[in-house]
Design a protein around this motif. Structure first.
Motif, PDB file in Angstrom:
ATOM      1  N   ARG A 450     -39.486 -58.211 -35.922  1.00 21.16           N
ATOM      2  CA  ARG A 450     -38.438 -58.832 -36.742  1.00 21.16           C
ATOM      3  C   ARG A 450     -38.082 -60.220 -36.183  1.00 21.16           C
ATOM      4  NH1 ARG A 450     -33.198 -59.903 -37.289  1.00 21.16           N
ATOM      5  NH2 ARG A 450     -32.708 -59.368 -35.132  1.00 21.16           N
ATOM      6  N   SER A 453     -40.855 -62.748 -36.678  1.00 21.46           N
ATOM      7  CA  SER A 453     -40.998 -63.268 -38.049  1.00 21.46           C
ATOM      8  C   SER A 453     -40.096 -64.480 -38.244  1.00 21.46           C
ATOM      9  CB  SER A 453     -40.671 -62.186 -39.083  1.00 21.46           C
ATOM     10  OG  SER A 453     -39.276 -62.002 -39.189  1.00 21.46           O
ATOM     11  N   ILE A 454     -39.063 -64.595 -37.428  1.00 26.63           N
ATOM     12  CA  ILE A 454     -38.167 -65.759 -37.511  1.00 26.63           C
ATOM     13  C   ILE A 454     -38.703 -66.885 -36.634  1.00 26.63           C
ATOM     14  CG2 ILE A 454     -35.801 -66.529 -37.038  1.00 26.63           C
ATOM     15  CD1 ILE A 454     -35.295 -63.288 -37.353  1.00 26.63           C
ATOM     16  N   GLU A 457     -41.779 -68.787 -38.083  1.00 29.78           N
ATOM     17  CA  GLU A 457     -41.597 -69.330 -39.435  1.00 29.78           C
ATOM     18  C   GLU A 457     -42.059 -70.788 -39.579  1.00 29.78           C
ATOM     19  OE1 GLU A 457     -40.239 -68.023 -42.367  1.00 29.78           O
ATOM     20  OE2 GLU A 457     -40.586 -70.013 -43.225  1.00 29.78           O
ATOM     21  N   ARG A 468     -42.022 -60.273 -42.818  1.00 30.53           N
ATOM     22  CA  ARG A 468     -40.696 -59.852 -43.302  1.00 30.53           C
ATOM     23  C   ARG A 468     -40.820 -58.928 -44.515  1.00 30.53           C
ATOM     24  NH1 ARG A 468     -39.164 -65.112 -41.651  1.00 30.53           N
ATOM     25  NH2 ARG A 468     -39.382 -65.892 -43.783  1.00 30.53           N
ATOM     26  N   THR A 469     -41.824 -59.183 -45.357  1.00 30.35           N
ATOM     27  CA  THR A 469     -42.011 -58.293 -46.507  1.00 30.35           C
ATOM     28  C   THR A 469     -42.380 -56.890 -46.012  1.00 30.35           C
ATOM     29  OG1 THR A 469     -42.713 -60.180 -47.796  1.00 30.35           O
ATOM     30  CG2 THR A 469     -43.282 -58.030 -48.692  1.00 30.35           C
ATOM     31  N   LEU A 473     -37.583 -57.061 -45.387  1.00 30.91           N
ATOM     32  CA  LEU A 473     -36.544 -58.087 -45.260  1.00 30.91           C
ATOM     33  C   LEU A 473     -36.810 -59.149 -46.324  1.00 30.91           C
ATOM     34  CD1 LEU A 473     -36.517 -58.583 -41.384  1.00 30.91           C
ATOM     35  CD2 LEU A 473     -34.598 -57.776 -42.764  1.00 30.91           C
ATOM     36  N   SER A 475     -38.085 -62.403 -47.920  1.00 30.67           N
ATOM     37  CA  SER A 475     -39.197 -63.192 -47.376  1.00 30.67           C
ATOM     38  C   SER A 475     -38.831 -64.669 -47.169  1.00 30.67           C
ATOM     39  CB  SER A 475     -40.418 -63.083 -48.286  1.00 30.67           C
ATOM     40  OG  SER A 475     -40.092 -63.614 -49.545  1.00 30.67           O
TER      41      SER A 475
END
Ligand code: MSP
Length: 507
Positions: A450, A453-454, A457, A468-469, A473, A475
């Protein structure tokens, strides 16, 4: 005051297809733009093409085309490159835009009215490749350096901008602003260049020789060329003089070949003479080399970025150039280096971590992220959740050391993969007595995914959205700190694991 960030790239000469160096600069700028957005800033980002000048006129002639038709086609290739690389520019600049042309003419008229521009007969050496007059001082060991191409003797009247009278002012400005240019040694290079007396800058070409330019507002027999046209794009496309004005830029991103004299000497002096503010910072990057030599159109050794983007995807290209190049230095490109980064950093590190973490949640917990007892958390578990990585990443990005930022993020990915090996969830799953521990391990892995994924980015936006998908979460890009320290996914049913980076044999 609004929280904004205005950045620019150089505008590329529209006299051939885009090459690797052009693609790099856009990827670097875009990573910074996305990062700045993740801080909640409203980003204004300019990139585009430099469409006038002798080289363009000559290339159009060779192609039996009108210059406008020629630049329309060439620029379409640069726009396409930006789209393929997921570049998020706010506006794609073209110097043939009538609004820009009018703006340049107004600026020239203002300088002319102030007495900053004068007409003079000029005789001297002229570099055809650089489209500028050169002097014997530019020779090395009595020879014209390679970068000047053919050098011919030439005599003609031209308009000159009084550059020389600002020499002392510029020196002082550079002394006052130690952080104006990154890397810092480039500032010293400008200071060094200012040791020699500056000569006034020739800003015109007679129409008899060059028609493909912007006509001087005070003499229709001449056009302005190269720098007076190109540099002003940064202001002419920034809504200067209106309520939406963005100028001055927070960051100009350019290659080292156009710092001296263009961006480091001409541009600040032009701005000073016009009474406009100076850009806040320059980020000067190095070159992509091909077997030790600068990739460039004129030497014919440039690498076309498109086949790599098509085969490996834009995320891979963006990651590769930003990770492989230490910002400010040069880097040699080889296919092997790209394949190596693809396999190790993207496929084996990021792709594998996400895939196996999510797969194990499905295999052992029906896809639901388990809860765990905080009292069971060991030092090793806590290390994986440490906030150090986001702090380090942010520090590097603030200093434009994007390669360092990526290295720090990838160290989290590597730690998480080691965590999988050390904890071996497949062994824990064999005995229900280990259930609390298995819950804790799986939850920590999902939390790492998680957070990653940030963190990834800005560099690999498509992969970040896919992760995220999978985690169910939203996208869309999120705010860095807010999302990073956001809610964990305990109790969430995850989507199925998808492959982010397929095996080379499969692409
Ligand atoms: N048109 C001018 C810039 C005007 S800016 C107001 C120009 N164009 S260019 O097409 O030659 O270069 C555009 C950018 O690409 C420059 O910042 C340049 O440094 C960069 N690169 C060109 N070749 C490069 C490499 N081989 N490697 C990395 N970037 C280099 O100059």
């Amino acid at each position: 005051m609004k929280n904004t960030f205005f950045l620019t790239t150089a505008i590329d000469y529209a006299n051939g297809r885009p090459h690797f160096g052009h693609a790099y600069e856009k990827c670097l700028a875009d990573m910074i733009a996305r990062y700045q957005r993740s801080l909640g800033k409203e980003v204004f980002f300019l990139t585009g093409t430099d469409e006038h000048g002798q080289k363009v006129q000559q290339s159009a002639q060779k192609n039996n085309q009108e210059p406008q038709q020629y630049v329309d086609e060439v620029t379409a290739g640069f726009v396409d490159l930006c789209q393929k690389l997921q570049i998020t520019e706010s506006k794609f600049v073209r110097t043939t835009d009538p609004v820009h042309k009018k703006f340049v003419q107004e600026a020239l008229q203002a300088l002319y009215n102030k007495g900053e521009i004068y007409l003079q007969e000029h005789e001297g050496f002229y570099s055809v490749r650089q489209e500028q007059f050169v002097t014997e001082k530019d020779q090395v060991d009595g020879q014209w350096p390679e970068i000047f191409g053919e050098v011919v003797r030439m005599k003609e009247p031209n308009y000159f901008f009084k550059l020389s009278q600002y020499q002392e002012w510029l020196k002082e400005e550079l002394q006052k602003n130690p952080n104006w240019i990154y890397p810092a040694f480039r500032r010293n290079e400008i200071i060094g260049a200012l040791e020699k007396p500056l000569e006034d800058l020739c800003i015109s070409r007679p129409k008899a020789r060059l028609t493909w330019g912007i006509e001087l507002p005070f003499d229709s027999n001449f056009v302005t060329y190269v720098w007076f046209d190109a540099l002003i794009n940064y202001v002419s496309f920034a809504n200067f003089g209106t309520a939406e004005n963005r100028w001055p830029a927070d960051l100009h991103i350019i290659g080292k070949d156009i710092l001296i004299p263009a961006h480091g000497v001409y541009w600040p002096i032009m701005l000073k003479a016009l009474g406009w503010p100076l850009p806040k910072k320059y980020l000067v990057h190095g070159w992509w080399l091909n077997r030790g030599a600068k990739m460039s159109k004129s030497t014919g050794n440039s690498v076309d970025p498109l086949p790599y983007i098509e085969k490996f995807g834009s995320d891979t290209f963006r990651y590769f150039v930003n990770r492989e190049m230490s910002v400010g230095q040069d880097s040699d490109f080889t296919d092997e280096k790209l394949i190596q980064r693809y396999k190790s950093d993207l496929m084996n590190d990021l792709g594998n971590l996400v895939n196996r973490s999510i797969s194990m949640v499905h295999r052992y917990r029906q896809g639901v992220v388990p809860d765990y007892q905080e009292s069971e958390v060991t030092e090793v578990d806590a290390a994986l959740r440490s906030n150090q990585v986001v702090e380090e990443y942010q520090k590097s990005m603030e200093e434009y050391q994007v390669h360092m930022g990526l290295q720090q993020v990838w160290s989290l990915i590597q730690s998480a993969n080691q965590y999988v090996e050390v904890n071996a969830p497949w062994k824990l799953a064999k005995d229900p007595v280990n259930d609390p521990r298995l819950n804790l391990v799986l939850a920590h892995l999902v939390e790492s995914c998680r957070r990653l994924s940030i963190l990834v980015e800005a560099v690999v936006p498509q992969s970040a959205a896919k992760i995220r998908t999978m985690l169910k979460l939203p996208s869309e890009p999120m705010l860095l700190k807010e999302a990073y320290f956001g809610k964990s996914l305990t109790g969430q049913t995850l989507g199925l694991a998808e492959i982010l980076f397929p095996r080379i044999e499969d692409i």
